[in-house]
Scaffold this motif. Structure first.
Motif, PDB file in Angstrom:
ATOM      1  N   PRO A   1     -22.223 -15.864  41.108  1.00  0.00           N
ATOM      2  CA  PRO A   1     -22.116 -15.782  42.565  1.00  0.00           C
ATOM      3  C   PRO A   1     -20.696 -15.951  43.114  1.00  0.00           C
ATOM      4  CG  PRO A   1     -23.811 -17.333  41.872  1.00  0.00           C
ATOM      5  CD  PRO A   1     -23.007 -17.012  40.688  1.00  0.00           C
ATOM      6  N   GLY A   2     -19.770 -16.404  42.308  1.00  0.00           N
ATOM      7  CA  GLY A   2     -18.437 -16.602  42.860  1.00  0.00           C
ATOM      8  C   GLY A   2     -17.393 -16.528  41.778  1.00  0.00           C
ATOM      9  N   PRO A   3     -16.121 -16.596  42.169  1.00  0.00           N
ATOM     10  CA  PRO A   3     -15.057 -16.548  41.166  1.00  0.00           C
ATOM     11  C   PRO A   3     -15.182 -17.723  40.196  1.00  0.00           C
ATOM     12  CG  PRO A   3     -14.143 -16.530  43.393  1.00  0.00           C
ATOM     13  CD  PRO A   3     -15.594 -16.726  43.533  1.00  0.00           C
ATOM     14  N   VAL A   4     -15.021 -17.429  38.932  1.00  0.00           N
ATOM     15  CA  VAL A   4     -15.222 -18.451  37.917  1.00  0.00           C
ATOM     16  C   VAL A   4     -14.096 -19.484  37.958  1.00  0.00           C
ATOM     17  CG1 VAL A   4     -13.999 -17.313  36.049  1.00  0.00           C
ATOM     18  CG2 VAL A   4     -15.938 -18.781  35.518  1.00  0.00           C
ATOM     19  N   VAL A   5     -14.423 -20.714  37.650  1.00  0.00           N
ATOM     20  CA  VAL A   5     -13.404 -21.757  37.518  1.00  0.00           C
ATOM     21  C   VAL A   5     -13.206 -22.085  36.043  1.00  0.00           C
ATOM     22  CG1 VAL A   5     -12.776 -24.121  38.085  1.00  0.00           C
ATOM     23  CG2 VAL A   5     -13.947 -22.727  39.757  1.00  0.00           C
ATOM     24  N   SER A   6     -14.299 -22.273  35.341  1.00  0.00           N
ATOM     25  CA  SER A   6     -14.186 -22.543  33.917  1.00  0.00           C
ATOM     26  C   SER A   6     -15.540 -22.333  33.254  1.00  0.00           C
ATOM     27  CB  SER A   6     -13.686 -23.962  33.678  1.00  0.00           C
ATOM     28  OG  SER A   6     -13.210 -24.067  32.367  1.00  0.00           O
ATOM     29  N   MET A   7     -15.494 -22.192  31.950  1.00  0.00           N
ATOM     30  CA  MET A   7     -16.726 -22.027  31.196  1.00  0.00           C
ATOM     31  C   MET A   7     -16.669 -22.922  29.972  1.00  0.00           C
ATOM     32  SD  MET A   7     -18.062 -18.195  31.111  1.00  0.00           S
ATOM     33  CE  MET A   7     -16.885 -17.532  29.983  1.00  0.00           C
ATOM     34  N   ALA A   8     -17.843 -23.238  29.470  1.00  0.00           N
ATOM     35  CA  ALA A   8     -17.894 -24.003  28.233  1.00  0.00           C
ATOM     36  C   ALA A   8     -19.151 -23.616  27.478  1.00  0.00           C
ATOM     37  CB  ALA A   8     -17.902 -25.500  28.527  1.00  0.00           C
ATOM     38  N   GLY A   9     -19.061 -23.663  26.177  1.00  0.00           N
ATOM     39  CA  GLY A   9     -20.207 -23.315  25.347  1.00  0.00           C
ATOM     40  C   GLY A   9     -20.438 -24.363  24.277  1.00  0.00           C
TER      41      GLY A   9
ATOM     42  N   GLN B   1       1.304 -22.887  65.463  1.00  0.00           N
ATOM     43  CA  GLN B   1      -0.055 -22.926  64.947  1.00  0.00           C
ATOM     44  C   GLN B   1      -1.039 -22.543  66.023  1.00  0.00           C
ATOM     45  OE1 GLN B   1      -1.068 -23.223  61.952  1.00  0.00           O
ATOM     46  NE2 GLN B   1       1.061 -23.316  61.345  1.00  0.00           N
ATOM     47  N   PRO B   2      -1.923 -21.638  65.673  1.00  0.00           N
ATOM     48  CA  PRO B   2      -2.992 -21.381  66.631  1.00  0.00           C
ATOM     49  C   PRO B   2      -3.841 -22.630  66.722  1.00  0.00           C
ATOM     50  CG  PRO B   2      -3.400 -20.253  64.559  1.00  0.00           C
ATOM     51  CD  PRO B   2      -2.050 -20.860  64.466  1.00  0.00           C
ATOM     52  N   LEU B   3      -4.445 -22.836  67.861  1.00  0.00           N
ATOM     53  CA  LEU B   3      -5.186 -24.077  68.052  1.00  0.00           C
ATOM     54  C   LEU B   3      -6.474 -24.025  67.250  1.00  0.00           C
ATOM     55  CD1 LEU B   3      -5.380 -26.762  69.561  1.00  0.00           C
ATOM     56  CD2 LEU B   3      -6.759 -25.562  71.244  1.00  0.00           C
ATOM     57  N   TYR B   4      -6.561 -24.892  66.274  1.00  0.00           N
ATOM     58  CA  TYR B   4      -7.805 -25.029  65.515  1.00  0.00           C
ATOM     59  C   TYR B   4      -7.864 -26.438  65.009  1.00  0.00           C
ATOM     60  CZ  TYR B   4     -11.236 -24.697  61.863  1.00  0.00           C
ATOM     61  OH  TYR B   4     -12.315 -24.927  61.072  1.00  0.00           O
ATOM     62  N   ASP B   5      -8.790 -27.163  65.509  1.00  0.00           N
ATOM     63  CA  ASP B   5      -8.831 -28.575  65.176  1.00  0.00           C
ATOM     64  C   ASP B   5      -9.792 -28.891  64.050  1.00  0.00           C
ATOM     65  OD1 ASP B   5      -6.924 -29.399  66.800  1.00  0.00           O
ATOM     66  OD2 ASP B   5      -8.216 -29.924  68.484  1.00  0.00           O
ATOM     67  N   GLY B   6     -10.549 -27.930  63.615  1.00  0.00           N
ATOM     68  CA  GLY B   6     -11.581 -28.205  62.616  1.00  0.00           C
ATOM     69  C   GLY B   6     -10.994 -28.458  61.251  1.00  0.00           C
ATOM     70  N   PRO B   7     -11.861 -28.709  60.295  1.00  0.00           N
ATOM     71  CA  PRO B   7     -11.383 -28.933  58.943  1.00  0.00           C
ATOM     72  C   PRO B   7     -10.738 -27.671  58.378  1.00  0.00           C
ATOM     73  CG  PRO B   7     -13.788 -28.892  59.014  1.00  0.00           C
ATOM     74  CD  PRO B   7     -13.315 -28.765  60.411  1.00  0.00           C
ATOM     75  N   MET B   8      -9.724 -27.874  57.587  1.00  0.00           N
ATOM     76  CA  MET B   8      -8.995 -26.733  57.046  1.00  0.00           C
ATOM     77  C   MET B   8      -9.548 -26.376  55.673  1.00  0.00           C
ATOM     78  SD  MET B   8      -7.052 -25.826  59.307  1.00  0.00           S
ATOM     79  CE  MET B   8      -5.953 -24.664  58.513  1.00  0.00           C
ATOM     80  N   PRO B   9      -9.616 -25.097  55.372  1.00  0.00           N
ATOM     81  CA  PRO B   9     -10.113 -24.701  54.052  1.00  0.00           C
ATOM     82  C   PRO B   9      -9.154 -25.118  52.945  1.00  0.00           C
ATOM     83  CG  PRO B   9      -9.335 -22.805  55.278  1.00  0.00           C
ATOM     84  CD  PRO B   9      -9.288 -23.958  56.211  1.00  0.00           C
ATOM     85  N   THR B  10      -9.707 -25.482  51.840  1.00  0.00           N
ATOM     86  CA  THR B  10      -8.892 -25.846  50.682  1.00  0.00           C
ATOM     87  C   THR B  10      -8.648 -24.588  49.874  1.00  0.00           C
ATOM     88  OG1 THR B  10     -10.366 -27.730  50.591  1.00  0.00           O
ATOM     89  CG2 THR B  10      -8.758 -27.547  48.834  1.00  0.00           C
ATOM     90  N   PRO B  11      -7.433 -24.424  49.402  1.00  0.00           N
ATOM     91  CA  PRO B  11      -7.220 -23.285  48.502  1.00  0.00           C
ATOM     92  C   PRO B  11      -8.088 -23.441  47.265  1.00  0.00           C
ATOM     93  CG  PRO B  11      -5.176 -24.483  48.893  1.00  0.00           C
ATOM     94  CD  PRO B  11      -6.238 -25.213  49.602  1.00  0.00           C
ATOM     95  N   LYS B  12      -8.671 -22.357  46.830  1.00  0.00           N
ATOM     96  CA  LYS B  12      -9.566 -22.449  45.679  1.00  0.00           C
ATOM     97  C   LYS B  12      -8.766 -22.709  44.414  1.00  0.00           C
ATOM     98  CE  LYS B  12     -13.175 -19.575  47.537  1.00  0.00           C
ATOM     99  NZ  LYS B  12     -13.843 -18.294  47.538  1.00  0.00           N
ATOM    100  N   GLN B  13      -9.289 -23.552  43.606  1.00  0.00           N
ATOM    101  CA  GLN B  13      -8.568 -23.829  42.375  1.00  0.00           C
ATOM    102  C   GLN B  13      -8.683 -22.638  41.435  1.00  0.00           C
ATOM    103  OE1 GLN B  13     -11.413 -27.136  40.628  1.00  0.00           O
ATOM    104  NE2 GLN B  13      -9.886 -26.578  39.097  1.00  0.00           N
ATOM    105  N   LYS B  14      -7.625 -22.449  40.667  1.00  0.00           N
ATOM    106  CA  LYS B  14      -7.562 -21.267  39.808  1.00  0.00           C
ATOM    107  C   LYS B  14      -8.403 -21.484  38.562  1.00  0.00           C
ATOM    108  CE  LYS B  14      -3.036 -19.859  41.382  1.00  0.00           C
ATOM    109  NZ  LYS B  14      -1.638 -20.255  41.287  1.00  0.00           N
ATOM    110  N   PRO B  15      -8.817 -20.394  37.938  1.00  0.00           N
ATOM    111  CA  PRO B  15      -9.580 -20.567  36.700  1.00  0.00           C
ATOM    112  C   PRO B  15      -8.734 -21.209  35.610  1.00  0.00           C
ATOM    113  CG  PRO B  15      -9.176 -18.244  37.148  1.00  0.00           C
ATOM    114  CD  PRO B  15      -8.712 -18.997  38.333  1.00  0.00           C
ATOM    115  N   PHE B  16      -9.350 -21.994  34.776  1.00  0.00           N
ATOM    116  CA  PHE B  16      -8.606 -22.644  33.699  1.00  0.00           C
ATOM    117  C   PHE B  16      -9.484 -22.775  32.471  1.00  0.00           C
ATOM    118  CE2 PHE B  16     -10.562 -26.841  33.543  1.00  0.00           C
ATOM    119  CZ  PHE B  16     -11.228 -26.889  34.758  1.00  0.00           C
ATOM    120  N   GLN B  17      -8.846 -22.987  31.340  1.00  0.00           N
ATOM    121  CA  GLN B  17      -9.543 -23.316  30.104  1.00  0.00           C
ATOM    122  C   GLN B  17      -9.469 -24.825  29.936  1.00  0.00           C
ATOM    123  OE1 GLN B  17     -11.052 -20.141  29.526  1.00  0.00           O
ATOM    124  NE2 GLN B  17     -11.041 -21.100  27.511  1.00  0.00           N
ATOM    125  N   SER B  18     -10.584 -25.443  29.638  1.00  0.00           N
ATOM    126  CA  SER B  18     -10.560 -26.887  29.415  1.00  0.00           C
ATOM    127  C   SER B  18      -9.679 -27.210  28.225  1.00  0.00           C
ATOM    128  CB  SER B  18     -11.970 -27.396  29.135  1.00  0.00           C
ATOM    129  OG  SER B  18     -12.735 -27.280  30.282  1.00  0.00           O
TER     130      SER B  18
END
Lengths: 1121, 231
Positions: free
Chosen positions: A561-569, A409-426
């Motif tokens: 502004p970003g990748p969609v996660v979910s929509m509702a109408g 591992q390269p040295l990086y002590d900071g917080p790690m990014p979370t993988p973005k959750q995939k889009p889903f239908q409720s």
């Protein structure tokens, strides 16, 4: 650092299983008694590749793209890997082979069978076989010497033998194991292990210890054991670097030793204590895959992660940079095979672990880490790239460095990014399932079947009157669905030849063409869809939201502004949730937009951050049935938009509180605000339900996370605010021109005011006057009046004073059409149930009644009212005032509208049982009932406030015919602590007999019915006289005058009146009145009677309050002082 | 929907069924009450199986309606409100009526499950005495629900067999105990955990048989005994 054990998962049917990694470590290979070999890309791989190798697979081994399996038709066969094509049979036995192993270079395999034989076969040429005879029982397991000189085998005869491969002779033999007659009876399958690399040590699991034998001398070098091992060890496996040894026992514990120091570095326990029957080290990282006899597959991570500085490793690392960075690159190259959700997490864990170590030993430096890190940092990218070309040489990995994962591992002590959750239908279950819910919402259910025979979509409506159930072929393999009362919307992602499609079935269309389809532009995939009223929308991978009409006209299009996660109408509202940025440390970073697509298009929420519980992700987005946006996160917190507080999000339910088990979840299908219902499906041990058996919907209640809800105060506060939050949609809807149910609105207002009044009473009791004022501030005008009465009755004059000031303030704020008072009063009277208005007549009305009688007798009152109207016509013109009989006369107009109102509400079903008998007992409910009805009128009340206030001022002037108490009673109310509880259905007469006992039901309704004092009786008699004497007196003045006259009476006379009041009051009052009533009036009386019975129904319908609260409330409400 | 209108349609529906002669269950209670006939035509204290079934129809079961209806107020109490897709408890008679009109999906009672019934059957076979049944109307409910809503009950045939097995075992026990009761000339016996239907299958016959035996044993006068033969 603790090894991270991931939850186990189902791999095979129960029975013996084995596991190994492929050469690069990119996938896990298992075989099981179901005859399948499965290739898992990682532990979260929900769709492993399966190769059927036979009826039962006993053992498998993998090297150089060859998969060797021992199967139940007594053969040892080869399959290509990873394709899984059969590639011939290597050898046969007379019974099945129990174990197959490769030698270190993969040129030979050894197989041990239940027919006591061991064979070594060249992989490329199956004719070159060597047979080793000598065991007297089935062979359990085998291991090759890494230098290919020896072969060790264990057998059910209890012996472990070492053979020389070249001449097939037994070099040595130890009698170590318990004898048994068959493999299934063996206590342990005794998987041996030869140390990789030098091959110096041979590890044999013997009962609870591991015996290590030295090569050539074949003496027992040492034993490895641990106190945590309580059952025989089944499997032993060396780490690829040869410095660690792992063993699994029959009770499911896994222990790892560092061989050099003989210390135990890890102890793990199988979550269900099943027997470990397969263990495999990852060829590069500190991971161990294991399987148990129940067919489960598990993975331990971060094993052997360097806890101690280790120069050896450092040197090894410097020596083998090639391996190191190959490994690194390899990992990234294979990155696509590893689900992003899992791998960065593991990395994060490792990082965390590293940090922990640092924290624990702040002073001790990690030479290894620092050295390597420095090296890492100093290496330039070009070198790494150059090295990565050596990638093909897989054989280089035969002696990899074990704790590579951390050192690399390269040295990086900071917080790690979370993988973005995939889009889903409720309301959908995962796409990879063969039978899944594509959608479950409040309209219906969309199910998708995708198996060999059928690829279809089933649509079912909860309410069959919307549309009948439909079955569609799913030729386009749609993965997303939404359903409204107008249309079905389906969408699929693009394939190689077909573009991503949006498919709408507009079943409510009145023309013949019910379906339309839209193709997305190339390279644009639909990621989320939703339906509103008259429109459909889809969000695509091009960060676009496309809006269509439900008939298929393309409308608005805009970027998000970003990748969609979910929509509702819902209705005109469209809610889009998207990734606002990258979350760290397990958190998601989501934003929400809320738009209104109606006539006036506007954005309500402009991409505000979405509040999620820590380390959770979004699982459900939608609207309540009433149109309030809601969402649910993976921690089970339901949040709702609070439009009353600047569009903030308020948590309304924690579903985890309702779960019994830790791994149980609720799967939300709908949210209703009126009635407050959270509809969801309980899922045992899962996050989502299976399609079969058909899951049943359960209802959860909402609860705001207020403090101290165990106390009465907290409980009422929670109830009040919940009521406020859950009825804010009414305002929103009415603002947006929706028709709203007035009844429900009034109901909620009533409920809230009731709660406030109770809170007020509670604070009063606790002597918290300041708090009382604060509570009163939340009340409506009329309830404030009630509160004032309450305060003055409980002798908190200071409080009453302050409240009345407040009331006046409030009134002045509301003061608008004062001059319309009269009409308005008439108006609101229409809504009244003759409850409050009666109270205005308190002097003229009768004493001693309970609620029940109240209702029964009101007809009499009204009849009286008619009479009075005739008798004192001038009263009509008189200003309404508290003590005026004229007030009663005004009622003449009231009864009819009131009755109409009640009968429209009241059902004329003869079977309808009056909703709650308790209600008759619950007097205060009635009080509050009439109170909140009054709450609708405003300006008039202020005048009444003043009137009501007066008595508290006059009070000291009152003569005391009986006692202080009685005087107070005459003005306010007689307080009998237990009165309200005692109320029962009694006949009028009965109560009359009891009248001295003074039963009073409620503060308000009964105000006018409480027992009259002698003075009142006297006043009644003499009122006419006073009026004739002083015709221009108003009501208050009449009373004052009356008082002074009454005081002038002799004490005997006064006694007579008092006696009268005590004894025959009721009789003469009601009876006399009845007698007075002319015969003609009797019809009217009857009519009124009927009307009243309606009224009775109405009042009974009132929602019952919590009984105990009520009793308590009334108990102190009527307590003296 | 206007609540009054809603319940009105429902009632109309119930009436219509009975008018069609299909044996509408809503009006059934009236019919059964009438059929009871003049007192004395039957041995006192006995019922017909249909009456036991009628009583069983008051048991509550859970259904998932596919229509929307406000609370309805009936003589036996209030039912509802009915929300599409939301489980609600209703009496069996209403459940069956709605099911017949395809207005709901039935959720079988918890005990109507193959595993549980197997356990009950085995227990019943193992013990000499009667074991407690999951429902006092298990036979009636099984029959009714399986007849009208077998498509909503998984493994309906197995359940039918299992319940029948249990029933047979119990009836056999009952016969056996009646037999020993008569043989040993006992005057008093106590049977626990019998359901109404079971009592009724044997009650009439047993009491009458005992009457006859009593008459025979006590040497009645020829005239009377002759009369008894007329029966």
């Amino acid at each position: 650092m603790p090894p991270a054990a991931r939850p186990m998962r189902y791999g095979h049917t129960e029975g013996h299983t084995e596991v190994c990694f492929d050469d690069s470590g990119s996938c896990i290979v298992t075989c099981g008694s179901d005859g399948d070999v499965r290739i898992w890309e990682n532990l979260d791989d929900d769709d492993p590749k399966s190769i059927n190798v036979g009826e039962k697979a006993y053992s498998c081994a993998l090297k150089n793209g060859r998969l060797i399996t021992a199967v139940s038709n007594n053969t040892v066969q080869i399959h290509t890997f990873p394709e899984g094509a059969p590639d011939g049979i290597l050898t046969r036995f007379t019974t099945n082979a129990n174990h197959v192993v490769f030698n270190s270079d993969g040129t030979k395999i050894a197989a041990g069978s239940s027919d006591f034989m061991v064979k070594v076969v060249e992989v490329t040429d199956s004719s070159k076989q060597k047979t080793f005879r000598g065991h007297d029982a089935p062979v359990l397991s085998l291991t090759f010497d890494p230098k290919d000189v020896f072969l060790a085998s264990a057998s059910c005869d209890g012996s472990v033998r070492v053979w020389k491969i070249a001449d097939q002779t037994c070099v040595t033999s130890w009698l170590l194991l318990q004898k048994c007659n068959d493999v299934i009876n063996a206590k342990s399958i005794c998987r041996l292990g030869w140390q990789p690399g030098s091959g110096k040590l041979l590890a044999v699991p013997v009962d609870k210890v591991i015996k290590l034998y030295r090569r050539e001398t074949w003496d027992n070098q040492f034993d490895l054991s641990d106190t945590s091992i309580t059952q025989p060890l089944n499997v032993v496996v060396w780490s690829p670097c040869g410095r660690y040894l792992a063993a699994g026992s029959v009770d499911g514990s896994i222990v790892v030793w560092k061989v050099e120091t003989q210390e135990c570095i890890e102890r793990m326990k199988h979550e269900k204590k099943y027997t470990i029957c397969g263990l495999a080290w990852h060829p590069k990282y500190g991971q161990i895959a294991y399987t148990d006899t129940e067919g489960n597959l598990g993975l331990l991570e971060n094993i052997g992660d360097g806890k101690k500085p280790d120069d050896k490793v450092a040197s090894a690392v410097t020596k083998g940079y090639d391996d190191l960075f190959d490994g690194e690159d390899d990992d990234y190259l294979n990155g696509d095979m590893i689900e992003p959700q899992s791998s960065p997490k593991a990395v994060a864990n490792e990082e965390d672990g590293g940090d922990d170590d640092d924290d624990l030993m702040p002073t001790s430096v990690h030479p290894r880490q620092t050295v390597i890190d420095d090296d890492d940092n100093s290496l330039d990218i070009g070198l790494i790239k150059a090295n990565s070309t050596v990638l093909d040489k897989e054989d280089d990995y035969d002696d990899p460095v074990l704790p590579a994962s951390s050192t690399q591992q390269p040295l990086y002590d900071g917080p790690m990014p979370t993988p973005k959750q995939k889009p889903f239908q409720s309301g959908s279950t995962p796409v990879h399932l063969m039978h899944r819910f594509m959608l479950w919402n409040s309209v219906g259910i969309v199910r998708c079947y995708n198996d060999e025979q059928d690829n279809a979509i089933d649509i079912e409506f909860h309410d069959t009157s919307i549309h009948h159930a439909t079955h569609l072929p799913n030729s386009l393999s749609h993965t997303m669905a939404d359903l409204s009362t107008e249309a079905i919307l389906l969408a699929c992602e693009s394939t190689e030849e077909l573009a991503s499609k949006l498919h709408c079935i507009h079943f409510s269309s009145w023309d013949a063409n019910k379906e339309w389809t839209v193709d997305m532009p190339e390279d644009e995939d639909i990621e989320a869809i939703c339906l509103g009223q008259g429109w459909a929308a889809c969000a695509t991978s091009a960060l676009l939201v496309r809006v269509f009409t439900v008939g298929g006209v393309q409308k608005e299009i805009f970027s998000i502004p970003g990748p969609v996660v979910s929509m509702a109408g819902h209705g005109d509202q469209l809610m889009i949730i998207y990734h606002r940025g990258t979350g760290f440390d397990g958190d998601q970073c989501l934003g929400v937009q809320l738009l209104e697509l109606g006539k006036k298009k506007k954005q309500v929420l402009h991409g505000d951050p979405l509040s999620l519980t820590k380390k959770s992700y979004l699982t459900w987005v939608g609207f309540s049935a009433e149109g309030t946006p809601c969402y649910v996160d993976s921690e089970g917190i339901v949040r709702m938009l609070n439009r009353g507080l600047g569009n903030t999000w308020i948590p309304v339910c924690n579903m985890r509180e309702h779960c019994k088990g830790k791994s149980d979840h609720y799967w939300v299908v709908g949210i209703h605000e009126n009635p407050q219902q959270l509809r969801c499906i309980p899922c045992k041990g899962a996050r989502f339900p299976p399609t079969l058996p058909r899951p049943a919907v359960a209802i959860l209640s909402f609860k705001l996370p207020y403090c101290q809800v165990m106390t009465e105060k907290g409980q009422m506060e929670e109830q009040y605010w919940r009521s406020v939050v859950f009825h804010s949609h009414v305002d929103y809807l009415s603002r947006n021109g929706y028709e709203i149910n007035e009844n429900a609105k009034n109901q909620s207002a009533k409920e809230q005011q009731e709660l406030l009044m109770k809170l007020f009473a509670l604070s009063c009791k606790l002597e918290r006057e300041f708090r009382c004022v604060e509570i009163a501030d939340l009340m409506t005008q009329n309830v404030v009046n009630l509160a004032i009465k309450y305060a003055s009755r409980s002798r908190r004059l200071n409080l009453a004073q302050r409240l009345s000031e407040m009331a006046v303030e409030k009134a002045s704020e509301l003061a608008t059409a004062q001059e319309e008072e009269e009409e308005e009063e008439e108006d609101f009277r229409n809504h009244l149930n003759a409850g409050y208005s009666n109270s205005a007549t308190e002097w003229s009305r009768l004493p001693v009644r309970n609620i029940q009688q109240d209702q029964e007798m009101e007809d009499a009152e009204e009849a009286d009212a008619y009479e009075e109207a005739e008798e004192t016509p001038e009263a009509h013109k008189q200003r309404p005032s508290l003590f005026s009989r004229g007030v009663v006369s005004r009622e003449v107009t009231a009864p009819k509208p009131a009755v109409i109102a009640s009968s429209s509400q009241g059902r004329v079903n003869p079977f309808k049982v009056s909703s709650n008998k308790k209600d008759q007992v619950v007097s205060s409910a009635n009080v509050l009932d009439s109170m909140s009805k009054n709450a609708k009128k405003t300006p008039s009340s202020s005048s009444r406030v003043v009137n009501n206030q007066k008595p508290s001022v006059i009070k000291p002037l009152i003569p005391k015919p009986k006692s202080k108490q009685a005087s107070a009673a005459s003005f306010f109310q007689v307080r009998t602590p237990n009165s309200s509880e005692k109320i029962v259905e009694e006949k009028e007469e009965k109560v009359e007999n009891e009248s001295p006992v003074v039963k009073v039901a409620a503060q308000e309704n009964t105000e006018n019915k409480r027992p009259r004092t002698g003075f009142q009786l006297w006043l009644e008699e003499n009122r006419a006289n006073i009026l004739t004497d002083n015709p221009d007196l108003n009501e208050t003045e009449v009373i004052k005058e009356g008082m002074s006259q009454f005081r002038m009476l002799s004490s005997e006379e006064r006694m007579v009146w008092t006696e009268k009041a005590k004894g025959g009051t009721v009789n003469d009052s009601t009876e006399a009145k009845k007698r007075k009533r002319p015969a003609a009036g009797e019809d009217e009386g009857k009519k009124n009677q009927e009307e009243k019975s309606e009224d009775l129904n109405l009042s009974k319908k009132i929602k019952p309050l919590d009984q105990s609260t009520n009793v308590r409330l009334s108990a102190f409400a009527f307590k003296q002082s | 929907m206007d609540p009054a209108a809603g319940s009105g349609t429902l009632w109309a529906g119930l009436r219509r069924r009975s008018a069609n002669g299909e044996g509408g269950r809503g009006t059934r209670r009236v019919r059964v009450r009438c059929r009871r006939g003049p007192p004395g035509c039957r041995a006192p204290g006995t019922m017909e199986p249909a009456e036991a079934e009628f009583l069983a129809e008051k048991e509550l079961v859970t259904i998932v309606p596919n229509f929307s209806l406000d609370r309805i107020h009936l003589i036996g109490g209030d039912l509802g409100p009915f929300n599409p897709g939301l489980p609600v408890e209703v009496p069996v008679w209403l459940a069956i009526n709605l099911k017949q009109r395809q207005k709901c999906r039935l959720i079988p009672p918890e005990w109507m499950d193959v595993e549980k019934l197997e356990e009950i059957r085995d227990q019943e076979r193992k013990e000499d005495t009667f074991t407690p049944m999951p429902s006092p109307y298990y036979m009636e409910l099984t029959k009714l629900l399986l007849n009208y809503a077998s498509d909503n009950i998984p493994k309906a045939d197995e359940i039918r067999t299992l319940v029948k097995d249990t029933w047979d075992t119990r009836i056999a026990k009952l016969r056996l105990s009646a037999d020993s009761f008569v043989k040993q000339q006992e005057a008093h016996a106590k049977l626990d955990n019998l359901t109404l239907m079971e009592i009724n299958t044997i009650g009439t016959f047993l009491t009458q048989a005992l009457d006859h035996m009593y008459k025979l044993r006590t040497n009645l006068q020829p005239g009377e005994s002759a009369q008894s033969q007329d029966f």
